[in-house]
Design an enzyme around this catalytic site. Structure first.
Site, PDB file in Angstrom:
ATOM      1  N   SER A 114      90.684 -37.829-101.773  1.00 62.37           N
ATOM      2  CA  SER A 114      91.367 -38.733-102.691  1.00 62.37           C
ATOM      3  C   SER A 114      92.369 -37.993-103.581  1.00 62.37           C
ATOM      4  CB  SER A 114      90.341 -39.479-103.552  1.00 62.37           C
ATOM      5  OG  SER A 114      89.528 -38.559-104.242  1.00 62.37           O
ATOM      6  N   GLY A 124      84.048 -30.449 -98.191  1.00 64.00           N
ATOM      7  CA  GLY A 124      83.589 -31.126 -96.988  1.00 64.00           C
ATOM      8  C   GLY A 124      82.892 -32.449 -97.214  1.00 64.00           C
ATOM      9  N   GLU A 143      89.714 -28.155 -92.204  1.00 66.16           N
ATOM     10  CA  GLU A 143      90.206 -27.597 -93.478  1.00 66.16           C
ATOM     11  C   GLU A 143      90.082 -26.072 -93.492  1.00 66.16           C
ATOM     12  OE1 GLU A 143      89.336 -31.365 -96.469  1.00 66.16           O
ATOM     13  OE2 GLU A 143      87.765 -29.898 -96.156  1.00 66.16           O
TER      14      GLU A 143
END
Ligand code: 5RP
Length: 223
Positions: A30, A98, A106
């Site tokens: 987000s 994660g 990532e």
């Protein structure tokens, strides 16, 4: 300021580091969503161009939607700069990542980056790592692995999706460990990495170059 405003501030600040023509790693979550939004604004209003290597299908879709070029990691050389979020960051800049389920991509993107930056709101700054540690695991034998982790007192559970266990973008399962304070993060990271069936864990130790933390008292850059 509420948390989402702080996340936006961190995302917008990190976007100032992006230069025209860069190869850019783009994290997931987000907070990163605000970074992508700002990339899109700069692309539209300033003509900013960057080759973006996304760390999830979600981020790839968001980048495409705002007009940014999306590239496969194997089609680019080194990544100039990667901007990602984090779930917790300690004073030594070790972190947990994660919870959005994208830790494997990532970490691969981070390891191939010249400069690696996290954007967080102040709630992510902690005195010591504790709580949820996420593992990406192969499906085969994952029940056995769960039992093994249980026997070691690591409080594991499968991350749930809408219809059963959550699946990563590489179609693996996720196991979350629920831990108290992690006294020796390097020891735990090593232990987890050596277990057959564990593909990667969400402990990112000594990897990040700087953290952009948005606080109620303004932006803090921690290096
Ligand atoms: C996804 C991640 C995210 O970066 C992390 O969970 C932070 O997410 P958010 O910005 O939504 O709080 O590691 O795998």
């Amino acid at each position: 300021m509420d948390i989402s405003q702080l996340k936006k501030e961190a995302g917008v600040k990190a976007c100032q580091m992006v230069e025209n023509g860069m190869t850019l790693g783009v994290g997931t979550g987000s907070t990163v969503a605000y970074f992508i939004e700002e990339l899109g604004r700069r692309h539209k209003e300033e003509g900013l161009e960057a080759r973006c290597v996304p760390t999830s299908i979600r981020s790839a879709q968001a980048l495409k939607k705002c007009g940014m070029e999306v590239c496969d990691i194997d089609k680019v050389g080194r990544i100039d700069l990667t901007v990602d979020g984090a779930d917790a960051v300690d004073p030594k800049l070790n972190g947990l990542k994660g919870m959005g389920g994208a830790l494997l991509w990532e970490k691969i993107v981070a390891e191939n980056s010249d400069h690696y930056v996290w954007i967080v709101d102040e709630s992510k700054l902690v005195d010591a790592l504790r709580g949820k540690v996420c593992l990406e695991v192969v499906k085969f034998g994952s029940g056995k692995l769960l039992k093994q982790l249980e026997e070691c007192g690591l409080n594991p559970s499968f991350k749930k999706g809408e219809n059963g266990p959550a699946l990563t973008d590489s179609s693996n399962y996720l196991i979350e460990l629920d831990l108290g304070e992690i006294k020796d993060p390097a020891f735990l990271a090593n232990d987890l990495k050596q277990r057959t069936g564990v593909i990667e864990h969400g402990m990112f130790l000594g990897m990040v170059n700087e953290v952009i933390a948005a606080t109620q008292n303004g932006i803090k850059i921690i290096k």
